[in-house]
Design a protein around this motif. Structure first.
Motif, PDB file in Angstrom:
ATOM      1  N   ASP A 112       0.815  -1.202   0.000  1.00 61.49           N
ATOM      2  CA  ASP A 112       0.000   0.000   0.000  1.00 61.49           C
ATOM      3  C   ASP A 112       0.862   1.270   0.000  1.00 61.49           C
ATOM      4  N   LYS A 113       1.980   1.217   0.716  1.00 63.27           N
ATOM      5  CA  LYS A 113       2.849   2.392   0.862  1.00 63.27           C
ATOM      6  C   LYS A 113       3.858   2.531  -0.274  1.00 63.27           C
ATOM      7  N   LEU A 114       4.196   1.397  -0.917  1.00 63.28           N
ATOM      8  CA  LEU A 114       5.346   1.369  -1.837  1.00 63.28           C
ATOM      9  C   LEU A 114       5.412   2.515  -2.844  1.00 63.28           C
ATOM     10  N   PRO A 115       4.296   2.819  -3.567  1.00 60.56           N
ATOM     11  CA  PRO A 115       4.402   3.866  -4.599  1.00 60.56           C
ATOM     12  C   PRO A 115       4.900   5.194  -4.048  1.00 60.56           C
ATOM     13  N   ASN A 116       4.611   5.482  -2.763  1.00 63.47           N
ATOM     14  CA  ASN A 116       5.058   6.758  -2.175  1.00 63.47           C
ATOM     15  C   ASN A 116       6.573   6.843  -2.059  1.00 63.47           C
ATOM     16  N   PHE A 117       7.236   5.689  -2.146  1.00 61.59           N
ATOM     17  CA  PHE A 117       8.688   5.686  -1.924  1.00 61.59           C
ATOM     18  C   PHE A 117       9.484   5.428  -3.201  1.00 61.59           C
ATOM     19  N   LEU A 118       8.769   5.468  -4.337  1.00 60.95           N
ATOM     20  CA  LEU A 118       9.460   5.287  -5.622  1.00 60.95           C
ATOM     21  C   LEU A 118       9.545   6.630  -6.334  1.00 60.95           C
ATOM     22  N   PRO A 144       9.748   8.962  -9.755  1.00 65.96           N
ATOM     23  CA  PRO A 144       9.106   8.767 -11.061  1.00 65.96           C
ATOM     24  C   PRO A 144       9.968   7.837 -11.923  1.00 65.96           C
ATOM     25  N   GLY A 145       9.340   6.809 -12.504  1.00 63.96           N
ATOM     26  CA  GLY A 145      10.094   5.821 -13.289  1.00 63.96           C
ATOM     27  C   GLY A 145      10.801   4.791 -12.417  1.00 63.96           C
ATOM     28  N   GLY A 146      10.637   4.914 -11.085  1.00 63.78           N
ATOM     29  CA  GLY A 146      11.271   3.976 -10.148  1.00 63.78           C
ATOM     30  C   GLY A 146      10.688   2.571 -10.298  1.00 63.78           C
ATOM     31  N   LYS A 147      11.503   1.573  -9.987  1.00 63.36           N
ATOM     32  CA  LYS A 147      11.105   0.183 -10.255  1.00 63.36           C
ATOM     33  C   LYS A 147      11.017  -0.629  -8.976  1.00 63.36           C
ATOM     34  N   VAL A 148      10.027  -1.510  -8.903  1.00 64.07           N
ATOM     35  CA  VAL A 148       9.934  -2.408  -7.757  1.00 64.07           C
ATOM     36  C   VAL A 148       9.828  -3.857  -8.243  1.00 64.07           C
ATOM     37  N   ALA A 149      10.548  -4.753  -7.563  1.00 59.77           N
ATOM     38  CA  ALA A 149      10.502  -6.188  -7.891  1.00 59.77           C
ATOM     39  C   ALA A 149      10.206  -6.954  -6.607  1.00 59.77           C
ATOM     40  N   TYR A 164       1.186   3.112 -11.287  1.00 57.23           N
ATOM     41  CA  TYR A 164       2.215   2.329 -11.968  1.00 57.23           C
ATOM     42  C   TYR A 164       1.926   2.394 -13.462  1.00 57.23           C
ATOM     43  N   LYS A 165       2.982   2.596 -14.278  1.00 54.70           N
ATOM     44  CA  LYS A 165       2.732   2.663 -15.725  1.00 54.70           C
ATOM     45  C   LYS A 165       2.927   1.302 -16.387  1.00 54.70           C
ATOM     46  N   GLN A 166       3.585   0.395 -15.673  1.00 55.92           N
ATOM     47  CA  GLN A 166       3.815  -0.947 -16.249  1.00 55.92           C
ATOM     48  C   GLN A 166       3.884  -1.986 -15.130  1.00 55.92           C
ATOM     49  N   ILE A 167       3.172  -3.100 -15.315  1.00 62.60           N
ATOM     50  CA  ILE A 167       3.320  -4.202 -14.354  1.00 62.60           C
ATOM     51  C   ILE A 167       3.573  -5.490 -15.141  1.00 62.60           C
ATOM     52  N   ASP A 168       4.419  -6.360 -14.615  1.00 60.60           N
ATOM     53  CA  ASP A 168       4.739  -7.609 -15.313  1.00 60.60           C
ATOM     54  C   ASP A 168       4.835  -8.776 -14.335  1.00 60.60           C
ATOM     55  N   GLY A 169       4.654  -9.961 -14.856  1.00 61.61           N
ATOM     56  CA  GLY A 169       4.805 -11.174 -14.045  1.00 61.61           C
ATOM     57  C   GLY A 169       3.493 -11.933 -13.954  1.00 61.61           C
ATOM     58  N   PRO A 170       3.519 -13.083 -13.359  1.00 64.09           N
ATOM     59  CA  PRO A 170       4.652 -13.642 -12.627  1.00 64.09           C
ATOM     60  C   PRO A 170       5.665 -14.338 -13.542  1.00 64.09           C
ATOM     61  N   ILE A 171       6.928 -14.177 -13.186  1.00 66.08           N
ATOM     62  CA  ILE A 171       8.002 -14.889 -13.878  1.00 66.08           C
ATOM     63  C   ILE A 171       8.541 -15.931 -12.898  1.00 66.08           C
ATOM     64  N   SER A 172       8.813 -17.136 -13.403  1.00 63.75           N
ATOM     65  CA  SER A 172       9.359 -18.210 -12.544  1.00 63.75           C
ATOM     66  C   SER A 172      10.842 -18.384 -12.820  1.00 63.75           C
ATOM     67  N   PRO A 173      11.580 -18.999 -11.897  1.00 65.49           N
ATOM     68  CA  PRO A 173      13.008 -19.249 -12.151  1.00 65.49           C
ATOM     69  C   PRO A 173      13.176 -20.217 -13.322  1.00 65.49           C
ATOM     70  N   ARG A 184       7.263 -10.625  -9.543  1.00 69.43           N
ATOM     71  CA  ARG A 184       6.386  -9.606 -10.156  1.00 69.43           C
ATOM     72  C   ARG A 184       7.095  -8.264 -10.094  1.00 69.43           C
ATOM     73  N   THR A 185       6.892  -7.459 -11.138  1.00 69.41           N
ATOM     74  CA  THR A 185       7.578  -6.167 -11.192  1.00 69.41           C
ATOM     75  C   THR A 185       6.595  -5.059 -11.555  1.00 69.41           C
ATOM     76  N   ALA A 186       6.934  -3.834 -11.145  1.00 72.20           N
ATOM     77  CA  ALA A 186       6.119  -2.670 -11.504  1.00 72.20           C
ATOM     78  C   ALA A 186       7.034  -1.470 -11.691  1.00 72.20           C
ATOM     79  N   ILE A 187       6.585  -0.530 -12.537  1.00 71.78           N
ATOM     80  CA  ILE A 187       7.341   0.714 -12.755  1.00 71.78           C
ATOM     81  C   ILE A 187       6.407   1.887 -12.463  1.00 71.78           C
ATOM     82  N   LYS A 188       6.888   2.796 -11.638  1.00 68.65           N
ATOM     83  CA  LYS A 188       6.091   3.966 -11.260  1.00 68.65           C
ATOM     84  C   LYS A 188       5.986   4.933 -12.443  1.00 68.65           C
ATOM     85  N   THR A 189       4.816   5.519 -12.589  1.00 67.93           N
ATOM     86  CA  THR A 189       4.575   6.482 -13.683  1.00 67.93           C
ATOM     87  C   THR A 189       5.506   7.689 -13.546  1.00 67.93           C
TER      88      THR A 189
END
Ligand code: SAM
Length: 343
Positions: A274-280, A282-287, A312-321, A338-343
């Motif tokens: 819930d908090k994550l986007p506040n700490f990215l 612009p264009g910041g990435k979370v995995a 988030y402008k892009q979300i991807d996954g799930p990717i497996s090993p 799973r990954t996301a990129i902040k707008t």
């Protein structure tokens, strides 16, 4: 005919050290490189060590540039952290949190021995739900959820039924209550619900009943082996051929369910997401790497929610090993990235 006495065959001692203490060589990975390499070659993780999972996929996604500021929310052994520090190449900074006060100082030393200093990284003994306390926004954030191999391998922490130890299962032993106390606090229905919600336990009803029976008989359930025995008793109705395997699987799920409960894993993950986007930035990435369906569902929902909101402008996954990674490191088999990129 010869009268020579036949030589007595040496008693077979087994290939693997049997107790945690006998694994001392693996406990000092820096000192016993050769032993460690042999264990890894066999597809095992040496005791006291954790092998980072899906590192290539994570680094490819982050595409870290020198000068960036990153955050590893789950430091653990520092495997991912040191890889990210390598890419930063002493230019930029990496913050890392972990709620485990036992492993954190060891990892700090390990990172320092790799040539990283306080200008490269800052460690915070913190539950990741409190990331506000770091007081900063980031270009990339990683969370590799769950427990580390060091936590599982240390019988004193009670994460595994494979060795006897206190039934604790807390990642931060100075917060909350150990699993043994939680079992005393919960009703039969609550235990059953916990086993179903946190681990889809098939025999939740039988195990909850057996735990209650043991509680009523006044026997403490304060060791990992005591709980294992209860699960074994609860499954005694199964045909003999299936019983051992079913008991091990049920025990794995029961320990997972208890661990999630004792560490409030869903609650803190929810708060973090819930908090994550506040700490990215612009264009910041979370995995986020998760290891069971309950966690992955939460990550998927949160990412979708913020994507639909345009945060988030892009979300991807799930990717497996890759199959190769699963073969090299079987502990990676249930991972989902799973990954996301902040707008
Ligand atoms: C799977 S391990 C991480 C391993 C690490 N990526 C590595 O390469 O060594 C997970 C770590 O996250 C920590 N952890 C789990 N939940 C946490 C939380 N809510 N806050 C802070 N740390 C947490 C655990 O204590 C453990 O050390």
């Amino acid at each position: 005919m010869t009268t020579e006495k036949p030589k007595r065959r040496e008693r077979y001692k087994g290939t693997y050290p049997k107790t945690f203490n006998q694994k001392y060589k693996e406990q000092n990975p820096e000192k016993y490189q050769e032993t460690i390499l042999k264990v890894i070659e066999k597809g095992n993780t040496p005791a006291g060590m954790h092998r980072p999972i899906m590192t290539t996929e994570i680094l490819d996604f982050f595409d870290i540039k020198e000068g960036q500021i990153g955050l590893d929310l789950t430091l653990g052994y520092g495997g991912h952290t040191s890889q990210m520090l390598n890419v930063l190449n002493h230019k930029g900074h990496l913050h890392a949190t972990d709620q485990d006060p036992i492993e954190l100082p060891k990892t700090k030393e390990r990172l320092e021995s790799q040539g990283f200093t306080s200008s490269d990284f800052t460690l915070h003994h913190l539950n990741f739900k409190d990331l506000d306390l770091i007081g900063q926004t980031f270009d990339f954030i990683l969370a590799d959820l769950g427990v580390s191999s060091m936590q599982i391998d240390d019988p004193k922490r009670g994460f595994t039924f494979k060795q006897d130890g206190p039934l604790d299962l807390r990642m931060n032993p100075s917060e909350g209550v150990p699993a043994s106390i939680r079992l005393q606090e919960l009703t039969t229905d609550e235990i059953e619900g916990m086993l179903i919600e946190n681990a889809d336990e098939v025999y939740a009803h039988q195990i909850a009943l057996e735990i209650t029976k043991e509680k009523h008989s006044g026997n403490p359930i304060d060791t990992t082996k005591a709980l294992y025995q209860i699960i074994k008793n609860a499954l005694a109705f199964l045909p003999k051929n299936d019983r051992d395997d079913a008991t091990k699987k049920a025990a794995t799920r029961t320990f997972q369910a208890l661990r999630i409960d004792v560490n409030s894993e869903y609650e803190v993950l929810f708060e973090l997401l819930d908090k994550l986007p506040n700490f990215l930035n612009p264009g910041g990435k979370v995995a986020i790497l998760s290891f069971h369906s309950g966690e992955d569902r939460l990550v998927k929902k949160a990412f979708k929610h913020f994507y639909n909101e345009g945060i988030y402008k892009q979300i991807d996954g799930p990717i497996s090993p890759s199959n190769d990674e699963i073969y090299q490191n079987p502990r990676s088999r249930s991972a989902k990235l799973r990954t996301a990129i902040k707008t």
